[in-house]
Design an enzyme around this catalytic site. Structure first.
Site, mmCIF file in Angstrom:
data_model
loop_
_atom_site.group_PDB
_atom_site.id
_atom_site.type_symbol
_atom_site.label_atom_id
_atom_site.label_comp_id
_atom_site.label_asym_id
_atom_site.label_seq_id
_atom_site.Cartn_x
_atom_site.Cartn_y
_atom_site.Cartn_z
ATOM 1 N N GLY A 261 0.721 -1.217 -0.073
ATOM 2 C CA GLY A 261 0.113 0.234 0.377
ATOM 3 C C GLY A 261 0.817 1.418 0.274
ATOM 4 O O GLY A 261 2.301 1.440 0.413
ATOM 5 N N CYS B 70 5.725 -5.506 2.142
ATOM 6 C CA CYS B 70 6.146 -4.849 1.407
ATOM 7 C C CYS B 70 5.446 -3.472 2.909
ATOM 8 O O CYS B 70 5.297 -4.408 4.082
ATOM 9 C CB CYS B 70 5.107 -4.014 0.461
ATOM 10 S SG CYS B 70 6.240 -2.175 -0.125
ATOM 11 N N TYR B 71 4.171 -3.347 3.143
ATOM 12 C CA TYR B 71 3.193 -2.545 3.208
ATOM 13 C C TYR B 71 2.454 -3.725 4.547
ATOM 14 O O TYR B 71 2.594 -3.319 6.240
ATOM 15 C CB TYR B 71 2.170 -1.158 2.975
ATOM 16 C CG TYR B 71 1.233 -0.657 3.892
ATOM 17 C CD1 TYR B 71 1.540 0.193 4.889
ATOM 18 C CD2 TYR B 71 0.152 -1.091 4.582
ATOM 19 C CE1 TYR B 71 1.306 1.092 5.130
ATOM 20 C CE2 TYR B 71 -0.776 -0.365 4.916
ATOM 21 C CZ TYR B 71 0.115 0.722 5.890
ATOM 22 O OH TYR B 71 -1.103 1.128 6.629
ATOM 23 N N HIS C 279 8.412 -7.442 -3.732
ATOM 24 C CA HIS C 279 6.498 -7.774 -4.308
ATOM 25 C C HIS C 279 7.216 -9.477 -5.349
ATOM 26 O O HIS C 279 7.500 -9.274 -6.600
ATOM 27 C CB HIS C 279 6.341 -7.094 -5.006
ATOM 28 C CG HIS C 279 5.955 -5.639 -4.568
ATOM 29 N ND1 HIS C 279 4.637 -5.642 -4.182
ATOM 30 C CD2 HIS C 279 6.218 -4.642 -4.038
ATOM 31 C CE1 HIS C 279 4.139 -4.033 -3.533
ATOM 32 N NE2 HIS C 279 5.653 -3.613 -2.953
ATOM 33 N N GLU D 118 5.030 -11.031 -6.679
ATOM 34 C CA GLU D 118 3.044 -11.295 -7.330
ATOM 35 C C GLU D 118 3.891 -9.891 -8.878
ATOM 36 O O GLU D 118 3.053 -11.523 -9.483
ATOM 37 C CB GLU D 118 1.935 -10.531 -6.746
ATOM 38 C CG GLU D 118 2.034 -8.908 -6.422
ATOM 39 C CD GLU D 118 2.829 -8.031 -5.254
ATOM 40 O OE1 GLU D 118 3.962 -8.697 -4.375
ATOM 41 O OE2 GLU D 118 2.934 -7.285 -4.648
ATOM 42 N N ASP E 249 -16.890 -11.554 -22.891
ATOM 43 C CA ASP E 249 -17.524 -11.594 -21.278
ATOM 44 C C ASP E 249 -19.044 -11.977 -21.441
ATOM 45 O O ASP E 249 -19.711 -12.420 -20.475
ATOM 46 C CB ASP E 249 -17.764 -9.784 -20.539
ATOM 47 C CG ASP E 249 -16.179 -9.576 -20.140
ATOM 48 O OD1 ASP E 249 -15.063 -11.026 -20.721
ATOM 49 O OD2 ASP E 249 -15.970 -8.927 -19.769
ATOM 50 N N LYS F 164 -10.546 -11.853 -15.732
ATOM 51 C CA LYS F 164 -10.200 -11.637 -17.386
ATOM 52 C C LYS F 164 -10.063 -13.038 -17.315
ATOM 53 O O LYS F 164 -10.458 -13.671 -18.511
ATOM 54 C CB LYS F 164 -10.119 -10.516 -17.929
ATOM 55 C CG LYS F 164 -10.264 -10.274 -18.864
ATOM 56 C CD LYS F 164 -11.773 -9.731 -19.665
ATOM 57 C CE LYS F 164 -11.686 -9.327 -21.232
ATOM 58 N NZ LYS F 164 -12.961 -8.556 -21.683
#
Ligand code: XMP
Length: 531
Positions: A73, A100-101, A187, A189, A245, A387
């Site tokens: 964050g 992280c945060y 990070h 991710e 979609d 998605k």
């Protein structure tokens, strides 16, 4: 929309247990990467849900996730109003990974110390691993990681032990000495941490003990079953746009309730070349679904006459669409439900999930949707999916690759690519130019490699020379972008030869165009669409 209690109950906390098995939750502290973390966890075939950062420990205990990830964050843990988590959650016995945060919060809550780093660290770093079991199991002694932080942990007292460090960050990874609580400053991710997926797998499967059993196919079967129970013998309407979609929603519903499904396609005259026919072919040949096409080109073009302000164009298209859809829907006897292709990012960003982190994420515009007041009960079978998962599901349901991988197309259609006032004549020019751009991208084998490629008709005329004669005609811009999330994007580095072919074909084949430009702006600061 009048959602039933049942529908609300099964949506507010994410899908019920039988649809997912075990789950990991991500508490969002305003990170741009929270969704990415959730997707990476799902890559491990484990269901993952994003929740508000201030969810109570008691509520978490009721949801009983197998693990909790605290996201990064932008705040400093010591700043006034910095988002905090309920410190009681560390005592639930559920494994926690602070990123992280999230790591800094963990330290602050459990006895470490956080300081402003001497300089903000942003970019790649080499991370030396000193303890290989658990979080860093099966990872080499040194891994490339991505850092993005101002503050960092400066002391871990006796409460934590160090698992890894970088030259500038002595506590790049830590674990609590007695609780199943971990923190990492980098990070895992993002793709710039190439072995981040393995680290997350170690946490999710190794530390939290999740079975990697989340499968889209099983999920689809369970959704189909649930739709059948919910719908009974009533009728469902589904708006089709030709996009992925709504097509996947229709395919899923068709499988669930077959002839009780009616699809509505509103042709607003702003569709791409042959698009209406393509949708009709797909949905009548492939599914034999009841498809009603509303021919509304005249109505939309009349509304748009004389309007060149982009927001006003969007507003008019949006309200005409709703009116057209409503009129057609009223002619469908016994229509009770409305199916929509709402996706998980829409749910968390719109605040539809009461535990969701909407407070920290801004709303993304979406013209071309339907409002709640239409009076139908809503079915949103994709609202737990990202998605890329929707695309995979579409393929599993037998939709053709050409449809599943079609580039997104905005609700207001060609109107936002026909700059200034929209007229029938301008649309003819734009449609032809656009078809050439897409055709050439396809021929070059680059359709799947680019995220969105299209033509834009500029509201300028320029001088040219054709044969021996002077021309004074339209200019077309080609836009092609690469992006993962459409929130940021870079212009595609298309080969010069391809650009040359597009340019010469557009100028030669599209009457009224004598100049072609290539848009080399990234987003931000530009947007993908020009209006
Ligand atoms: P921008 O232009 O904001 O677009 O960078 C990001 C993505 O959103 C699409 N887009 C829309 N989609 N209704 C939609 O359904 C809209 O009003 C709308 N405006 C932009 C755009 O095509 C791109 O994929």
């Amino acid at each position: 929309m009048k959602s039933t209690d049942a529908a609300e109950a099964n949506l507010s906390d994410g899908p019920p247990e039988e649809l997912t098995g075990q789950r990991i939750v991500v508490l969002d502290f305003g990170s741009q990467y929270a969704q990415l973390i959730a997707r990476r966890v799902r890559d491990q075939n484990v269901y993952c849900q994003i929740l508000r950062h201030d969810i109570t420990a008691q509520r978490l205990a009721e949801l009983a996730p197998k693990g909790i990830i605290l996201s990064g964050g932008p705040s400093s843990v010591y700043a006034d109003g910095a988002p905090k988590c309920d410190p009681e959650l560390f005592k639930l016995g559920i494994p926690v990974l602070g990123i992280c945060y999230g790591m800094q919060l963990t330290c602050e809550a459990l006895g470490g110390k956080v300081d402003n780093a001497p300089s903000r660290e942003y970019g790649p770093a080499k991370c030396k691993i000193s303890q290989h079991e658990g979080l860093f199991g099966d990872l080499p002694d040194e891994i490339d990681v991505w850092m993005s932080h101002g503050d960092q942990v400066s002391s871990i007292s006796d409460t934590f032990e160090t698992l890894a460090s970088t030259p500038t960050c002595p506590y790049a990874a830590i674990r609590h000495r007695s609780l199943p609580v971990f923190g990492i400053q980098f990070h895992p991710e993002v793709t710039h941490t190439p072995l981040g997926g393995k680290l997350l797998e170690n946490f999710v499967v190794g530390v939290c003990g999740c079975e990697p059993s989340w499968k889209l196919g099983d999920f689809a079967d369970a959704v189909i079953q649930r739709v059948r129970e919910q719908v009974g013998n009533r009728r469902v309407i589904c708006g089709l746009s030709g996009g992925v979609d709504s097509s996947v929603v229709a395919a899923l519903l068709y499988k669930a309730i077959g002839p009780q499904l009616s699809c509505i396609l509103v042709d607003n005259g702003l569709l791409r070349k042959n698009e209406q026919q393509l949708v009709i072919d797909e949905f009548t040949n492939h599914f034999k679904a009841d498809l009603r096409v509303v021919q509304a080109e005249d109505r939309f073009l009349a509304s748009l006459a004389g309007v060149s302000e982009p927001q006003e164009k969007r507003r008019r298209i949006g309200s005409d669409f709703i009116e057209c859809f409503k009129q057609e829907a009223l002619t469908i006897k016994d229509a009770h439900f409305l199916a929509q292709g709402t996706l998980y990012p829409d749910v968390i960003e719109s605040g539809a999930d009461p535990d969701g982190p909407a407070a920290t994420i801004k709303l993304h515009h979406n013209v071309g949707g339907l409002p709640a007041e239409l009076g139908f009960e809503l079915i949103e079978p994709l609202r737990d999916l990202f998605k890329d998962e929707v695309r995979r599901l579409g393929l599993e349901l037998g939709l053709p690759e050409s449809l599943v991988w079609r580039h997104p197309f905005p609700g207001p259609g060609l109107a936002v690519r026909c700059l200034g006032e929209v007229t029938r004549d301008k649309l003819v020019v734009l449609r032809e130019a656009d078809a050439i751009v897409v055709e050439e991208i396809e021929k070059a084998g680059l359709y799947r490699d680019t995220s969105q490629s299209f033509a834009v008709l500029l509201p300028v005329q320029s001088v040219g020379v054709m044969g021996d004669a002077r021309t004074y005609e339209n200019a077309v811009a080609i836009r092609s972008v690469d992006t993962n999330d459409f929130m940021t994007a870079d212009w595609s580095r298309l080969p010069y030869d391809l650009l040359a072919r597009m340019s010469s074909r557009i100028i030669n084949e599209v009457k009224g165009v004598n100049r072609v430009c290539y848009d080399i702006s990234s987003k931000p600061p530009a947007t993908i669409e020009w209006e």
